[in-house]
Design an enzyme around this catalytic site. Structure first.
Site, mmCIF file in Angstrom:
data_model
loop_
_atom_site.group_PDB
_atom_site.id
_atom_site.type_symbol
_atom_site.label_atom_id
_atom_site.label_comp_id
_atom_site.label_asym_id
_atom_site.label_seq_id
_atom_site.Cartn_x
_atom_site.Cartn_y
_atom_site.Cartn_z
ATOM 1 N N ASP A 1 -0.329 -0.270 -12.938
ATOM 2 C CA ASP A 1 0.760 -1.206 -13.187
ATOM 3 C C ASP A 1 0.388 -1.991 -14.438
ATOM 4 O O ASP A 1 -0.789 -2.130 -14.777
ATOM 5 C CB ASP A 1 1.104 -2.104 -11.990
ATOM 6 C CG ASP A 1 -0.104 -2.789 -11.343
ATOM 7 O OD1 ASP A 1 0.010 -3.170 -10.158
ATOM 8 O OD2 ASP A 1 -1.146 -2.935 -12.017
ATOM 9 N N GLU B 1 -3.543 3.568 -9.374
ATOM 10 C CA GLU B 1 -2.839 2.319 -9.017
ATOM 11 C C GLU B 1 -2.255 1.637 -10.253
ATOM 12 O O GLU B 1 -2.227 0.414 -10.337
ATOM 13 C CB GLU B 1 -3.809 1.345 -8.314
ATOM 14 C CG GLU B 1 -4.516 1.907 -7.093
ATOM 15 C CD GLU B 1 -5.361 0.891 -6.332
ATOM 16 O OE1 GLU B 1 -6.095 1.304 -5.427
ATOM 17 O OE2 GLU B 1 -5.258 -0.324 -6.639
ATOM 18 N N GLU C 1 -14.113 -0.227 -5.079
ATOM 19 C CA GLU C 1 -14.551 -1.490 -5.675
ATOM 20 C C GLU C 1 -15.937 -1.926 -5.224
ATOM 21 O O GLU C 1 -16.143 -3.071 -4.815
ATOM 22 C CB GLU C 1 -13.471 -2.545 -5.401
ATOM 23 C CG GLU C 1 -12.099 -2.092 -5.919
ATOM 24 C CD GLU C 1 -10.923 -2.941 -5.506
ATOM 25 O OE1 GLU C 1 -9.777 -2.444 -5.617
ATOM 26 O OE2 GLU C 1 -11.136 -4.080 -5.075
ATOM 27 N N HIS D 1 -5.020 -1.207 -13.279
ATOM 28 C CA HIS D 1 -4.230 -2.440 -13.207
ATOM 29 C C HIS D 1 -4.441 -3.155 -14.546
ATOM 30 O O HIS D 1 -5.526 -3.699 -14.788
ATOM 31 C CB HIS D 1 -4.707 -3.327 -12.067
ATOM 32 C CG HIS D 1 -4.483 -2.754 -10.713
ATOM 33 N ND1 HIS D 1 -3.236 -2.644 -10.141
ATOM 34 C CD2 HIS D 1 -5.361 -2.250 -9.798
ATOM 35 C CE1 HIS D 1 -3.354 -2.107 -8.939
ATOM 36 N NE2 HIS D 1 -4.626 -1.852 -8.708
ATOM 37 N N ASN E 1 -12.807 4.933 -5.660
ATOM 38 C CA ASN E 1 -11.680 4.336 -6.384
ATOM 39 C C ASN E 1 -12.047 2.940 -6.889
ATOM 40 O O ASN E 1 -12.538 2.119 -6.126
ATOM 41 C CB ASN E 1 -10.497 4.251 -5.392
ATOM 42 C CG ASN E 1 -9.195 3.849 -6.019
ATOM 43 O OD1 ASN E 1 -9.002 4.014 -7.218
ATOM 44 N ND2 ASN E 1 -8.308 3.295 -5.225
HETATM 45 O O1 G3I Z 1 0.599 -8.629 6.878
HETATM 46 C C1 G3I Z 1 0.338 -10.007 6.709
HETATM 47 C C2 G3I Z 1 1.473 -10.786 7.335
HETATM 48 O O2 G3I Z 1 1.441 -10.578 8.744
HETATM 49 C C3 G3I Z 1 1.288 -12.260 7.032
HETATM 50 O O3 G3I Z 1 2.394 -12.968 7.543
HETATM 51 C C4 G3I Z 1 1.239 -12.420 5.479
HETATM 52 C C5 G3I Z 1 1.067 -13.859 5.077
HETATM 53 O O4 G3I Z 1 -0.272 -14.207 5.042
HETATM 54 O O5 G3I Z 1 0.114 -11.665 4.949
HETATM 55 C C6 G3I Z 1 0.301 -10.284 5.184
HETATM 56 O O6 G3I Z 1 -0.811 -9.639 4.691
HETATM 57 C C7 G3I Z 1 -0.798 -9.510 3.255
HETATM 58 C C8 G3I Z 1 -0.842 -8.004 2.940
HETATM 59 O O7 G3I Z 1 -0.999 -7.826 1.505
HETATM 60 C C9 G3I Z 1 0.408 -7.286 3.386
HETATM 61 O O8 G3I Z 1 1.509 -7.779 2.714
HETATM 62 C C10 G3I Z 1 -2.062 -10.163 2.729
HETATM 63 O O9 G3I Z 1 -1.929 -11.578 2.904
HETATM 64 C C11 G3I Z 1 -2.199 -9.878 1.225
HETATM 65 O O10 G3I Z 1 -3.461 -10.367 0.758
HETATM 66 C C12 G3I Z 1 -2.202 -8.360 1.026
HETATM 67 O O11 G3I Z 1 -2.272 -8.134 -0.376
HETATM 68 C C13 G3I Z 1 -2.654 -6.795 -0.707
HETATM 69 C C14 G3I Z 1 -3.989 -6.846 -1.464
HETATM 70 O O12 G3I Z 1 -4.336 -5.500 -1.883
HETATM 71 C C15 G3I Z 1 -5.105 -7.407 -0.619
HETATM 72 O O13 G3I Z 1 -6.168 -7.581 -1.402
HETATM 73 C C16 G3I Z 1 -1.585 -6.240 -1.647
HETATM 74 O O14 G3I Z 1 -0.343 -6.112 -0.945
HETATM 75 C C17 G3I Z 1 -2.013 -4.874 -2.187
HETATM 76 O O15 G3I Z 1 -1.115 -4.443 -3.191
HETATM 77 C C18 G3I Z 1 -3.416 -4.967 -2.805
HETATM 78 O O16 G3I Z 1 -3.814 -3.649 -3.193
HETATM 79 C C19 G3I Z 1 -5.117 -3.485 -3.767
HETATM 80 C C20 G3I Z 1 -5.622 -2.112 -3.358
HETATM 81 O O17 G3I Z 1 -5.634 -1.981 -1.975
HETATM 82 C C21 G3I Z 1 -6.993 -1.857 -3.948
HETATM 83 N N1 G3I Z 1 -7.018 -2.065 -5.389
HETATM 84 C C22 G3I Z 1 -6.439 -3.293 -5.881
HETATM 85 C C23 G3I Z 1 -5.041 -3.515 -5.300
HETATM 86 C C24 G3I Z 1 -4.455 -4.804 -5.821
HETATM 87 O O18 G3I Z 1 -5.222 -5.902 -5.384
#
Ligand code: G3I
Length: 348
Positions: free
Chosen positions: A263, A261, A154, A231, A195
């Site tokens: 969905d 990725e 990105e 996506h 990616n």
């Molecule tokens: O691990 C912490 C946890 O300790 C805390 O209690 C909780 C509450 O704030 O947050 C948790 O972290 C979260 C993490 O996912 C793990 O669940 C983050 O807040 C949350 O922002 C994060 O979201 C991820 C996101 O990327 C971040 O931008 C999504 O799961 C994940 O599916 C998403 O994946 C991205 C790819 O890496 C790149 N391409 C786009 C894709 C979708 O955005």
């Protein structure tokens, strides 16, 4: 649940399964294998240790896994110089015990960065040293065990121009080339990928990604592949034909492609008609990949709607994946399976 308990559960699962693991003939992975592509998914590593049905579904259906969050900068290096590979090790062990390939995700990205880094006020040389150490420590640890890496993600804007990111501001525009070279030095066998989302078909962003990777190739930067994230939604998706044309022009640069990725988010509650349209879209994007020999893999961003980023980031949307929250296959799953069977029958 404390990580130690989760780790014990995953390790136990790894140990018992590896002895009894057999390729489920009816799973998607064996069909995809015969069709000549890897069939992958993003994995929620926390759920691996707590949800046995989830682990079983993963092993039955997929032969390629990407950590949804477990290998991101803030997870792997929460404090400067302190590396935590607990989750990443768990996923790699889980995959190895089930003859699955691992794709590492993601070494250079401007999200999920730790505060010590973003608030460290490091100068360019310090940031280069930090990024180099991070990439080489992580890639070297999994040398020969992680088959491919999303080195960067990105870095291109909707207008096709390079995006201004934490890394481009701190290091300068050559941070991408440096990252690929460092990753290659740490594991010369690993397939290295750029990616991105929103540039899978035609348009300014797709052209911007093309220009970026063509330039990297021209400067002999060790990049092997472009990841098309995909996506999408029913009203916002590229034309499959444009995706095929884009994959072809990237192939002409000597680059492989992967759908990384996918969905297809739906408005909730879903309808049978929406699920049918979702199936058509999944089938069409898989078909685009199957018609381009350089397209090596097809991955969804999660296996089941139980573990999907969509509802948290897009309230009112969801049901984006191939299995519903109870682990039941959706029309999209059967559509993909049919497309793979047709492909296999043509190969015979
Ligand atoms: O691990 C912490 C946890 O300790 C805390 O209690 C909780 C509450 O704030 O947050 C948790 O972290 C979260 C993490 O996912 C793990 O669940 C983050 O807040 C949350 O922002 C994060 O979201 C991820 C996101 O990327 C971040 O931008 C999504 O799961 C994940 O599916 C998403 O994946 C991205 C790819 O890496 C790149 N391409 C786009 C894709 C979708 O955005």
């Amino acid at each position: 649940m404390p990580w130690r308990i989760i780790m014990m559960a995953i390790t136990a699962a790894v140990t018992c399964t590896s002895a009894t693991f057999a390729l489920a003939a009816d799973g998607m992975r064996s069909l995809a294998h015969t069709a000549g592509i890897r069939f992958g998914t993003a994995v929620n590593v926390e759920a691996l240790g707590t949800d046995a049905a989830y682990s079983k579904l993963l092993a039955r259906e997929f032969d390629l896994v990407t950590p949804e969050n477990a290998m991101k900068f803030s997870v792997i290096q929460p404090e400067r110089g302190r590396f935590d590979f607990t989750q990443a090790d768990a996923l790699v062990a889980f995959a190895e015990a089930r003859a699955m390939q691992v794709n590492g995700h993601v070494l250079v990205w401007d999200q999920q960065l730790p505060d010590w880094l973003t608030q460290g006020h490091f100068n360019s040389d310090e940031l280069k040293a930090i990024l180099r150490e991070h990439i080489q420590t992580v890639v070297a640890r999994y040398r020969g065990r992680v088959a491919s890496w999303d080195v960067a993600a990105e870095a291109v804007g909707e207008d096709g121009k390079p995006r201004e990111t934490f890394w481009s501001r701190g290091i300068g525009p050559d941070y991408l080339a440096l990252a690929f070279r460092w990753a290659h030095a740490a594991d010369p066998q690993a397939r290295l990928r750029y990616n991105d989302y929103g540039g899978e078909g035609a348009g300014a962003k797709s052209d911007g990604i093309y220009t970026l990777v063509a330039d990297l190739r021209t400067h002999r930067v060790p990049i092997d592949s472009v990841g098309l994230q995909m996506h999408v939604s029913l009203n916002d998706a590229p034309r499959p034909e444009d995706v095929r044309i884009n994959m072809k022009r990237l192939a002409a640069l000597g680059l492989q492609t992967d759908i990384t990725e996918m969905d297809v988010m739906l408005s909730l509650p879903t309808s049978r008609a929406a699920l049918r349209k979702q199936a058509v879209l999944y089938g069409a994007m898989l078909q685009a990949c199957l018609t381009v020999p350089q397209c090596r893999s097809f991955s969804t961003w999660g296996a089941t709607d139980r573990y999907s980023w969509v509802p948290e980031f897009f309230p009112g949307q969801g049901a984006a994946l191939l299995f519903d929250a109870s682990g039941h296959a959706k029309p999209a799953y059967w559509r993909i399976k049919r497309a793979l069977r047709t492909e296999v029958s043509h190969k015979r």
